[in-house]
Enzyme design. Structure first.
Site, PDB file in Angstrom:
ATOM      1  N   GLU A  23       0.854  -1.196   0.000  1.00  0.00           N
ATOM      2  CA  GLU A  23       0.000   0.000   0.000  1.00  0.00           C
ATOM      3  C   GLU A  23       0.890   1.248   0.000  1.00  0.00           C
ATOM      4  O   GLU A  23       1.838   1.333   0.753  1.00  0.00           O
ATOM      5  CB  GLU A  23      -0.901  -0.024   1.249  1.00  0.00           C
ATOM      6  CG  GLU A  23      -1.887   1.105   1.305  1.00  0.00           C
ATOM      7  CD  GLU A  23      -2.619   1.272  -0.011  1.00  0.00           C
ATOM      8  OE1 GLU A  23      -3.362   0.376  -0.404  1.00  0.00           O
ATOM      9  OE2 GLU A  23      -2.436   2.327  -0.661  1.00  0.00           O
ATOM     10  N   LYS A  76       8.339  -1.434  -2.423  1.00  0.00           N
ATOM     11  CA  LYS A  76       7.687  -0.674  -1.348  1.00  0.00           C
ATOM     12  C   LYS A  76       8.741  -0.062  -0.417  1.00  0.00           C
ATOM     13  O   LYS A  76       8.671   1.131  -0.083  1.00  0.00           O
ATOM     14  CB  LYS A  76       6.733  -1.598  -0.581  1.00  0.00           C
ATOM     15  CG  LYS A  76       6.121  -0.994   0.657  1.00  0.00           C
ATOM     16  CD  LYS A  76       5.230   0.199   0.363  1.00  0.00           C
ATOM     17  CE  LYS A  76       4.965   0.995   1.620  1.00  0.00           C
ATOM     18  NZ  LYS A  76       4.222   2.207   1.418  1.00  0.00           N
ATOM     19  N   CYS A 127       6.292   4.583   9.277  1.00  0.00           N
ATOM     20  CA  CYS A 127       6.919   3.735   8.246  1.00  0.00           C
ATOM     21  C   CYS A 127       8.294   4.138   7.740  1.00  0.00           C
ATOM     22  O   CYS A 127       9.132   3.266   7.509  1.00  0.00           O
ATOM     23  CB  CYS A 127       5.951   3.593   7.079  1.00  0.00           C
ATOM     24  SG  CYS A 127       4.487   2.683   7.583  1.00  0.00           S
TER      25      CYS A 127
HETATM   26  P1  NAD Z   1      -1.965  -0.415  12.643  1.00  0.00           P
HETATM   27  O1  NAD Z   1      -1.152  -0.723  13.836  1.00  0.00           O
HETATM   28  O2  NAD Z   1      -2.745   0.857  12.575  1.00  0.00           O
HETATM   29  O3  NAD Z   1      -3.024  -1.602  12.401  1.00  0.00           O
HETATM   30  C1  NAD Z   1      -2.693  -2.958  12.470  1.00  0.00           C
HETATM   31  C2  NAD Z   1      -3.861  -3.687  13.136  1.00  0.00           C
HETATM   32  O4  NAD Z   1      -3.637  -5.094  13.041  1.00  0.00           O
HETATM   33  C3  NAD Z   1      -4.014  -3.391  14.635  1.00  0.00           C
HETATM   34  O5  NAD Z   1      -5.295  -2.840  14.874  1.00  0.00           O
HETATM   35  C4  NAD Z   1      -3.837  -4.763  15.318  1.00  0.00           C
HETATM   36  O6  NAD Z   1      -4.682  -4.949  16.441  1.00  0.00           O
HETATM   37  C5  NAD Z   1      -4.191  -5.718  14.209  1.00  0.00           C
HETATM   38  N1  NAD Z   1      -3.606  -7.060  14.353  1.00  0.00           N
HETATM   39  C6  NAD Z   1      -2.305  -7.379  14.522  1.00  0.00           C
HETATM   40  N2  NAD Z   1      -2.143  -8.721  14.539  1.00  0.00           N
HETATM   41  C7  NAD Z   1      -3.380  -9.246  14.379  1.00  0.00           C
HETATM   42  C8  NAD Z   1      -3.861 -10.586  14.300  1.00  0.00           C
HETATM   43  N3  NAD Z   1      -3.019 -11.625  14.346  1.00  0.00           N
HETATM   44  N4  NAD Z   1      -5.199 -10.781  14.154  1.00  0.00           N
HETATM   45  C9  NAD Z   1      -6.039  -9.718  14.081  1.00  0.00           C
HETATM   46  N5  NAD Z   1      -5.642  -8.436  14.120  1.00  0.00           N
HETATM   47  C10 NAD Z   1      -4.326  -8.204  14.265  1.00  0.00           C
HETATM   48  O7  NAD Z   1      -0.978  -0.519  11.399  1.00  0.00           O
HETATM   49  P2  NAD Z   1      -1.106   0.249   9.998  1.00  0.00           P
HETATM   50  O8  NAD Z   1      -0.608   1.633  10.120  1.00  0.00           O
HETATM   51  O9  NAD Z   1      -2.442  -0.014   9.420  1.00  0.00           O
HETATM   52  O10 NAD Z   1      -0.012  -0.541   9.150  1.00  0.00           O
HETATM   53  C11 NAD Z   1      -0.212  -1.864   8.726  1.00  0.00           C
HETATM   54  C12 NAD Z   1       0.869  -2.214   7.711  1.00  0.00           C
HETATM   55  O11 NAD Z   1       0.743  -1.374   6.570  1.00  0.00           O
HETATM   56  C13 NAD Z   1       2.299  -2.026   8.221  1.00  0.00           C
HETATM   57  O12 NAD Z   1       3.108  -3.036   7.669  1.00  0.00           O
HETATM   58  C14 NAD Z   1       2.698  -0.693   7.633  1.00  0.00           C
HETATM   59  O13 NAD Z   1       4.099  -0.608   7.425  1.00  0.00           O
HETATM   60  C15 NAD Z   1       1.975  -0.691   6.306  1.00  0.00           C
HETATM   61  N6  NAD Z   1       1.648   0.649   5.758  1.00  0.00           N
HETATM   62  C16 NAD Z   1       1.159   1.613   6.598  1.00  0.00           C
HETATM   63  C17 NAD Z   1       0.798   2.850   6.068  1.00  0.00           C
HETATM   64  C18 NAD Z   1       0.253   3.951   6.941  1.00  0.00           C
HETATM   65  O14 NAD Z   1       0.039   5.038   6.428  1.00  0.00           O
HETATM   66  N7  NAD Z   1       0.015   3.726   8.223  1.00  0.00           N
HETATM   67  C19 NAD Z   1       0.889   3.068   4.682  1.00  0.00           C
HETATM   68  C20 NAD Z   1       1.363   2.045   3.869  1.00  0.00           C
HETATM   69  C21 NAD Z   1       1.729   0.827   4.419  1.00  0.00           C
HETATM   70  C1  UGA Z   2       4.487   7.734   3.658  1.00  0.00           C
HETATM   71  C2  UGA Z   2       4.503   7.674   2.135  1.00  0.00           C
HETATM   72  O1  UGA Z   2       4.304   8.990   1.606  1.00  0.00           O
HETATM   73  C3  UGA Z   2       3.421   6.740   1.612  1.00  0.00           C
HETATM   74  O2  UGA Z   2       3.527   6.616   0.204  1.00  0.00           O
HETATM   75  C4  UGA Z   2       3.586   5.364   2.267  1.00  0.00           C
HETATM   76  O3  UGA Z   2       2.567   4.484   1.838  1.00  0.00           O
HETATM   77  C5  UGA Z   2       3.540   5.520   3.772  1.00  0.00           C
HETATM   78  O4  UGA Z   2       4.586   6.437   4.199  1.00  0.00           O
HETATM   79  C6  UGA Z   2       3.794   4.234   4.489  1.00  0.00           C
HETATM   80  O5  UGA Z   2       4.360   3.319   3.952  1.00  0.00           O
HETATM   81  O6  UGA Z   2       3.417   4.248   5.668  1.00  0.00           O
HETATM   82  P1  UGA Z   2       3.037   9.017   5.485  1.00  0.00           P
HETATM   83  O7  UGA Z   2       4.153   8.638   6.393  1.00  0.00           O
HETATM   84  O8  UGA Z   2       1.658   8.715   5.903  1.00  0.00           O
HETATM   85  O9  UGA Z   2       3.246   8.318   4.054  1.00  0.00           O
HETATM   86  O10 UGA Z   2       3.079  10.583   5.185  1.00  0.00           O
HETATM   87  P2  UGA Z   2       4.062  11.509   4.304  1.00  0.00           P
HETATM   88  O11 UGA Z   2       3.241  12.511   3.624  1.00  0.00           O
HETATM   89  O12 UGA Z   2       4.969  10.715   3.462  1.00  0.00           O
HETATM   90  O13 UGA Z   2       4.889  12.262   5.427  1.00  0.00           O
HETATM   91  C7  UGA Z   2       5.859  11.568   6.200  1.00  0.00           C
HETATM   92  C8  UGA Z   2       6.643  12.581   7.033  1.00  0.00           C
HETATM   93  O14 UGA Z   2       7.481  13.380   6.203  1.00  0.00           O
HETATM   94  C9  UGA Z   2       5.748  13.578   7.796  1.00  0.00           C
HETATM   95  O15 UGA Z   2       6.300  13.791   9.068  1.00  0.00           O
HETATM   96  C10 UGA Z   2       5.820  14.835   6.952  1.00  0.00           C
HETATM   97  O16 UGA Z   2       5.584  16.009   7.663  1.00  0.00           O
HETATM   98  C11 UGA Z   2       7.243  14.761   6.445  1.00  0.00           C
HETATM   99  N1  UGA Z   2       7.475  15.502   5.179  1.00  0.00           N
HETATM  100  C12 UGA Z   2       6.823  15.144   4.045  1.00  0.00           C
HETATM  101  C13 UGA Z   2       8.370  16.570   5.170  1.00  0.00           C
HETATM  102  O17 UGA Z   2       8.979  16.900   6.202  1.00  0.00           O
HETATM  103  N2  UGA Z   2       8.583  17.232   3.979  1.00  0.00           N
HETATM  104  C14 UGA Z   2       7.959  16.890   2.834  1.00  0.00           C
HETATM  105  O18 UGA Z   2       8.211  17.546   1.791  1.00  0.00           O
HETATM  106  C15 UGA Z   2       7.051  15.824   2.863  1.00  0.00           C
END
Ligand code: NAD
Ligand code: UGA
Length: 473
Positions: A174, A229, A285
């Protein structure tokens, strides 16, 4: 209902394990765009599940602009949140693994690589519960080659087990960013699908094709998908560390980092995105994914490559420390019992997420210097702040409030010696900054790490003004 162990013709039922920042919004958008699909989002955290089911849409567990509308259209129509993990996996044709993958805190690779215990638990649960043929999709961000471990778990056979189930494994990372998740999910730059089973890949493509043009759906092998990713996040973070390193040089030389980043970004080969200097990147992340990349490089004997990527985190930590030191120095090297307002605690605007927020490290350091912090954030609550900075709001020794969360800006800034702006909330841009500067105790300072104030707002301030990457104006 037991599914047959034969190839699936069309996906009808999806289960997503993990109702977090990714699982919740991504499944809500799929449900919205594919009304024929039934989607069961399950989580072991009952409190989170209950919040997803809250009738009051302002109380969903995560704040994302537009999420409430998508949830209101889909919830209990073809999108269901529950903790019925077994039942939901059993009936699903496709199971997304969307659980957390934080950095390990102990054992081999502690502080360096992801703890995959939640992913492994999911794989074991799917192996135990699934019926017939199931497509398992990695949505979580995982170190390259994790799909092999998932395959090994799913395809392992226990003694006396009758083989009546089979699995295909896909990687579908994602790329959404928090604060713009719905927009990113509805109009992604690309959707990436890695795998070996062409039929399974086609079934996942069919889902995305409901709203995403085919030329934006990219297919690769499993390992390229997993590594793309990590690489995408490393590249994005690299740009931020690059511009932040230049912000320090600008402050020394009289250049302005905003002018430099504009001039540099206008080159089409460079581009203007992710060149905004700030207090360092936060979020769950970037740091985790770079640490994973570094660990993998070291594992494969590529020490020089590992050192190269590690520097991005070094600069990020340094930027946060640098800001805190500037504040202390300007306030005569002494913060004891001085009041400082922190505007913004979320790691970026439009989210209530505080994971790895630069505000945490900066606030902790200011507290260590003896400052009293008045904290404001429009979406982060007091409990989140307390667990992030690991300091109770009241000092046990003196019964003094050493930090407090305020709801109103006027109360937050009243009588403070300094204001530190750490999150770029739109609300902060529209404040009456002259009035605010008058509420502070003189001599007073505003430290703007997000370039929130415009030139016209700075002119008649009663406080000294420092802008990251420009210095004192
Ligand atoms: P999160 O902690 O918000 O959510 C994960 C959820 O999974 C939790 O609510 C937890 O209770 C649940 N969980 C864990 N183990 C479980 C199990 N065995 N059965 C049922 N539920 C279970 O995490 P997130 O931010 O959604 O991130 C999830 C993944 O996506 C991570 O690998 C992260 O790196 C990736 N990712 C996150 C973002 C973001 O913006 N947060 C963007 C892209 C990718
Ligand atoms: C980032 C990536 O942008 C997503 O594509 C990815 O899916 C995600 O991580 C993930 O894998 O979790 P996110 O962390 O939600 O998304 O937000 P960003 O907009 O990337 O910002 C990350 C951090 O960088 C923030 O603290 C933001 O303030 C900072 N940032 C961003 C800067 O300081 N300068 C910039 O120009 C942009």
């Amino acid at each position: 209902m037991i599914k047959e162990n034969k190839k699936i013709k069309r996906i009808k039922t999806i289960c997503c394990v993990g109702a977090g920042y990714v699982g919740g919004p991504s499944m809500a958008v799929i449900a919205d765009r594919c009304p024929d699909l039934n989607i069961f989002v399950v989580d072991s955290n009952l409190q989170r599940v209950d919040a997803w089911n809250n009738d009051d849409l302002s109380k969903l567990p995560i704040y994302e602009p537009g999420l409430d509308k998508v949830v209101s259209r889909t919830r209990n129509r073809n999108l269901f949140f529950s903790n019925n993990i077994d039942e939901s996996i059993k009936k699903a044709d496709m199971v997304f693994i969307s659980v957390n993958t934080p950095i390990k805190v102990k054992g081999i690779g502690a502080g360096q690589t992801s703890n995959l215990k939640w992913v492994e638990a999911c794989a074991r649960k799917i192996k135990e519960i699934a019926t017939g043929h199931t497509i398992v999709v990695e949505k979580s961000t995982l170190p390259v080659k994790t799909a092999q471990s998932i395959k090994d778990i799913l395809n392992s056979q226990d003694q006396n087990e009758v083989k009546n189930k089979s699995f295909s494994i896909l990687s579908n990372p994602e790329f959404l960013a928090e604060g713009t998740a719905i927009e990113n999910l509805e109009k992604p730059d690309r959707v990436l699908i890695g795998g070996e089973d062409k039929d399974a890949i086609d079934l996942l493509i069919q889902i995305y094709e409901n709203w995403i043009p085919k030329n934006k759906i990219l297919t690769t092998n499993l390992w390229s998908s997993e590594l793309s990713k990590l690489t995408a996040n490393a590249f994005l973070a690299q740009r931020i560390s690059s511009i932040n390193s230049i912000s320090a040089l600008c402050e020394k030389t009289g250049a302005s980092v905003y002018e430099v980043s504009k001039a540099v970004g206008l080159d089409k080969r460079i581009g203007k995105e992710f060149l905004q200097a700030g207090p360092g990147f936060g979020g769950s992340c970037f740091k985790k994914d770079i640490l994973n990349l570094v660990y993998l490089c070291n594992f494969y004997g590529l020490g020089t490559v590992a050192d190269y990527w590690e520097q991005i985190i070094e600069i990020n930590n340094w930027q946060q420390k640098r800001i805190y030191e500037i504040i202390v120095n300007r306030l005569f090297g002494n913060l004891a019992e001085k009041k400082i307002a922190i505007l913004g605690f979320a790691f970026k605007a439009n989210t209530n997420d505080t994971r790895e927020s630069p505000a945490i490290e900066i606030a902790k350091n200011l507290l260590l210097e003896g400052a009293i912090l008045n904290i404001h954030d429009p979406k982060v609550n007091k409990l989140q702040i307390e667990s992030a900075i690991e300091v109770e709001s009241k000092s046990k020794k003196s019964n003094l409030n050493i930090w407090n969360k305020f709801e109103r800006i006027d109360d937050t800034v009243n009588g403070v010696d300094a204001i530190v702006i750490l999150t770029d909330w739109e609300d902060y841009k529209n404040l009456d900054w002259i009035k605010i500067s008058k509420l502070m105790r003189n001599p007073s300072w505003i430290f703007d790490t997000r370039s929130v104030l415009e030139k016209s707002q700075i002119k008649n301030l009663e406080a000294n003004y420092w802008k990251l990457g420009d210095g004192f104006l």
